[in-house]
Write an enzyme that holds these catalytic residues in place. Structure first.
Site, PDB file in Angstrom:
ATOM      1  NE  ARG A  32      -5.870 -21.856  25.206  1.00  0.00           N
ATOM      2  CZ  ARG A  32      -6.903 -22.683  25.280  1.00  0.00           C
ATOM      3  NH1 ARG A  32      -7.551 -23.047  24.188  1.00  0.00           N
ATOM      4  NH2 ARG A  32      -7.287 -23.149  26.453  1.00  0.00           N
ATOM      5  CB  THR A 116      -1.573 -17.737   3.713  1.00  0.00           C
ATOM      6  OG1 THR A 116      -1.642 -16.413   4.210  1.00  0.00           O
ATOM      7  CG2 THR A 116      -0.761 -18.616   4.641  1.00  0.00           C
ATOM      8  CG  ASP A 139     -11.388 -10.974   3.161  1.00  0.00           C
ATOM      9  OD1 ASP A 139     -11.731 -10.078   3.952  1.00  0.00           O
ATOM     10  OD2 ASP A 139     -10.378 -10.894   2.432  1.00  0.00           O
ATOM     11  CG  MET A 181     -11.940  -4.290   5.264  1.00  0.00           C
ATOM     12  SD  MET A 181     -10.597  -4.894   6.323  1.00  0.00           S
ATOM     13  CE  MET A 181      -9.441  -3.543   6.155  1.00  0.00           C
ATOM     14  CD  GLU A 234     -11.857  -4.195   1.096  1.00  0.00           C
ATOM     15  OE1 GLU A 234     -11.153  -3.189   1.223  1.00  0.00           O
ATOM     16  OE2 GLU A 234     -11.501  -5.313   1.490  1.00  0.00           O
ATOM     17  CG  HIS A 264      -7.085  -1.888   8.655  1.00  0.00           C
ATOM     18  ND1 HIS A 264      -7.125  -1.022   7.593  1.00  0.00           N
ATOM     19  CD2 HIS A 264      -6.351  -2.948   8.242  1.00  0.00           C
ATOM     20  CE1 HIS A 264      -6.439  -1.520   6.585  1.00  0.00           C
ATOM     21  NE2 HIS A 264      -5.961  -2.696   6.951  1.00  0.00           N
ATOM     22  CD  GLN A 266     -14.868  -3.726   8.167  1.00  0.00           C
ATOM     23  OE1 GLN A 266     -15.655  -4.418   7.547  1.00  0.00           O
ATOM     24  NE2 GLN A 266     -14.125  -2.811   7.574  1.00  0.00           N
TER      25      GLN A 266
HETATM   26  O1  F6P Z   1      -7.939 -10.175   3.568  1.00  0.00           O
HETATM   27  C1  F6P Z   1      -8.326  -9.474   4.691  1.00  0.00           C
HETATM   28  C2  F6P Z   1      -8.424  -7.996   4.398  1.00  0.00           C
HETATM   29  O2  F6P Z   1      -8.799  -7.323   5.588  1.00  0.00           O
HETATM   30  C3  F6P Z   1      -9.356  -7.608   3.253  1.00  0.00           C
HETATM   31  O3  F6P Z   1     -10.706  -7.609   3.629  1.00  0.00           O
HETATM   32  C4  F6P Z   1      -8.797  -6.261   2.876  1.00  0.00           C
HETATM   33  O4  F6P Z   1      -9.066  -5.995   1.522  1.00  0.00           O
HETATM   34  C5  F6P Z   1      -7.326  -6.426   3.082  1.00  0.00           C
HETATM   35  O5  F6P Z   1      -7.162  -7.493   4.006  1.00  0.00           O
HETATM   36  C6  F6P Z   1      -6.608  -5.206   3.609  1.00  0.00           C
HETATM   37  O6  F6P Z   1      -5.253  -5.486   3.652  1.00  0.00           O
HETATM   38  P1  F6P Z   1      -4.166  -4.600   4.414  1.00  0.00           P
HETATM   39  O7  F6P Z   1      -4.347  -4.786   5.879  1.00  0.00           O
HETATM   40  O8  F6P Z   1      -2.872  -5.135   3.923  1.00  0.00           O
HETATM   41  O9  F6P Z   1      -4.436  -3.176   4.019  1.00  0.00           O
END
Ligand code: F6P
Length: 334
Positions: A32, A116, A139, A181, A234, A264, A266
C-alpha cells in the site's frame, strides 16, 4: 522533498512492486505504501503477482490508490508470494528483465527476505535495472535493518500461544517444548522466550547442550517451578522440539512432557501497529529512494533512522547480535 526534486532527472514513470519468499504480516501495508507513494509522486504503480515467478511470466496489473484500500491491517500479501527456482538461473532473470522492459516499467521494489535479495542482487548486477528491497520476513535475519516487517507480529503470535500453553502446563505440572520458526536465526525464539518467561531457549546463539538443559530443568524443579516452557528454534543443531524432548527424556525421565510445534500460524494474522508503521515508513522510503536515484539497495531502519544498504551487505553479512537476549533470557529464568 518535492516531486520536482525527485524525478525530474530520472524520468521514472512506472514502478512495479512484488512480494517474494515466505510471506509476513505487514507485507500488505508495505505494498500500500509503495503504491500510494508512487502515485503521490506522479508515477504509475504496477503489481507483480506470485513474486519472481510472475515477473518471468509477465503477471502484471496496474494498481491504483483504491486498489490498495483496506489492506493496511490484513495479513498475507494481496500480490501472493512464491519461492522461484527459475529466477535462481541467469536465463530466468533475463526473461524477467524482458517483461519489465516490454511493459515499460522503470524500476522495481521487491519485498522479501534473504533469498529475495540474493535474486534481486544478481538481477540488478546483470541487467542494470533499478531495484530496491524492503525487508519483509518474520525471521528478522537481515543486517541493514534493526527489524524486518512481520517479526513483531509473529513474535506476538508466539507469545499469545505460549501464554495459553503456560496455563495448561501449570495446571498439570508439565514440561513443554515449543518449537518456533526463524530458520537460521534465533530472534523469534529469544524474544518470545524472554517475553513468556521460558526456562530455557534453545537456539544456536544460546549454545545450550542437552546435558546443560537437563541441569537447568533440575534446578527449576528444586526451586519449586510448577511448569516449565522450553522454546526451541527450528533448525537447532540438536534437532527440533520432538527430538530435543526425546533426548532430555533419555537422560532424565522425571518430567511429564508435551511438545507443540507452532509452525505456519506464526506467519498469519493481522500485523501489529509496529509492523504497520515500519512497513509504511519503508514503503515510502523505497519509492523516494528510487526517485532520487538509489538502486540495488535495501531500505531499512537503524536506530530509528531510514537508511539504505547495498544488497551485497545485507545478504552476506549477518551482523545482528543476540548476545544481550541470550544473557537476559538466562538471568531471568532462574
Ligand atoms: O523465512 C520465513 C520462514 O517462515 C522461516 O522461518 C521458515 O523456516 C520458512 O520460512 C518456512 O518456509 P515455507 O513456508 O516455504 O515452508
Amino acid at each position: 522533498m518535492t516531486n520536482d526534486d525527485l524525478h525530474d532527472e530520472l524520468f521514472m514513470k512506472k514502478i512495479a512492486v512484488l512480494t517474494s519468499g515466505g510471506d509476513s504480516p505487514g507485507m500488505n501495508a508495505a505494498i500500500r505504501a509503495v503504491v500510494r507513494t508512487a502515485v503521490y509522486h506522479d508515477c504509475e504503480a504496477v503489481g507483480v503477482f506470485q513474486g519472481f515467478q510472475g515477473l518471468i511470466a509477465g503477471d502484471f496489473k496496474r494498481l491504483h490508490v483504491r486498489s490498495v484500500a483496506k489492506i493496511l491491517g490484513r495479513g498475507g500479501t494481496i500480490l501472493k508470494s512464491a519461492r522461484c527456482d527459475e529466477f535462481r538461473e541467469e536465463q530466468g532473470r533475463r526473461k524477467a528483465h524482458q517483461q519489465l522492459v516490454e511493459q515499460g516499467v522503470d524500476a522495481l521494489v521487491v519485498i522479501g527476505g534473504n533469498g529475495t535479495f540474493t535474486g534481486a542482487m544478481h538481477f540488478s548486477k546483470e541487467t542494470g535495472f533499478p531495484v530496491i528491497g524492503i525487508p519483509g520476513t518474520i525471521d528478522n535475519d537481515l543486517s541493514g535493518s534493526d527489524f524486518t516487517i512481520g517479526f513483531d507480529s509473529a513474535t506476538n503470535t508466539v507469545v499469545e500461544a505460549v501464554d495459553k500453553i503456560r496455563d495448561t502446563a501449570d495446571s498439570h505440572n508439565r514440561l513443554f517444548f515449543v518449537e518456533v520458526m526463524g530458520r537460521d536465526s534465533g530472534f523469534i525464539a529469544l524474544h518470545a522466550g524472554i517475553a513468556t518467561g521460558a526456562v530455557a531457549v534453545m537456539t544456536k546463539e544460546s549454545e545450550i547442550t542437552i546435558e546443560h538443559l537437563v541441569d537447568i530443568l533440575k534446578l527449576g524443579q528444586a526451586s519449586n517451578k510448577t511448569s516449565s516452557i522450553v522454546i526451541v528454534a527450528e533448525g537447532h543443531p540438536e534437532g527440533g522440539a520432538f527430538e530435543i524432548a526425546k533426548k532430555v527424556y533419555s537422560l532424565d525421565s522425571a518430567y511429564e512432557t508435551r511438545v507443540t510445534v507452532l509452525g505456519h500460524l506464526q506467519r498469519g494474522g493481522d500485523p501489529t501497529c509496529a509492523d504497520r508503521v515500519l512497513a509504511s515508513r519503508l514503503g515510502v522510503s523505497a519509492v523516494e529512494g528510487l526517485l532520487s536515484g538509489k538502486k540495488n539497495v535495501m531500505a531499512g531502519v537503524i536506530n530509528d533512522q531510514l537508511v539504505f544498504f547495498p544488497f551485497e551487505e545485507v545478504v552476506h553479512n549477518k551482523t545482528a547480535s543476540l548476545e544481550d537476549e541470550v544473557r537476559i533470557a538466562k538471568i531471568l529464568s532462574i
